[in-house]
Design an enzyme around this catalytic site. Structure first.
Site: not given
Length: 153
Positions: A57, A59, A90
């Site tokens: 992801h 992040e 995250c």
């Protein structure tokens, strides 16, 4: 919702990164890590499909890069700026990195873990506390995602 102008430029960069993700066939989410002077020290965007890694992801990519550049697993005093409210994974990564602040553009009604579905980053049972600022360039962040999913469906 708190909107703070000092994060506007960082969110603009996160939106550009999200657009890069979209060009690669990824969900358009971008993230940057800021130091205490609001300078970008790391950035990332979704790479899940590209890398076939479910943890890639935006992040997590930004946090990993910042930790490597700073040679530390602790990002005390740093801020995560991301176009979409982080998911539980995250949010947990941000907490484990000891980020001081989370700034996001638009709510994640399905998976949000900074107030929408859960509130991992402000859970009083956890030892680390994180400031949360939401709604920075909210309409642009939401529109970018909405446009992507309209084209996908």
């Amino acid at each position: 919702m708190q909107v703070r102008a000092e994060y506007d430029q960082a969110m603009q960069r996160a939106l550009v990164l999200a657009a890069q993700a979209q060009v690669m066939g990824e969900i358009p989410i971008g993230a940057v890590i800021l130091d205490s002077y609001l300078q970008i020290v790391a950035e990332g965007f979704n790479l899940r499909e590209t890398t076939k890694d479910p943890t890639a992801h935006a992040e997590v990519e930004a946090i990993r890069t910042a930790a490597q550049l700073l040679n530390s697993s602790r990002l005390d005093g740093h801020t995560l700026v991301v176009t979409l409210e982080p998911c539980a994974m995250c949010a947990g990564a941000a907490m484990n990195a000891r980020l001081q602040r989370l700034v996001f553009g638009t709510d994640n009604k399905d998976y949000g873990a900074a107030g929408s579905m859960f509130d991992v980053v402000r859970d009083g049972r956890l030892p680390h506390k994180m400031e949360v600022i939401s709604g920075v360039r909210e309409l642009e962040c939401k529109q970018q995602l909405d446009d992507f999913f309209i084209l996908k469906r």
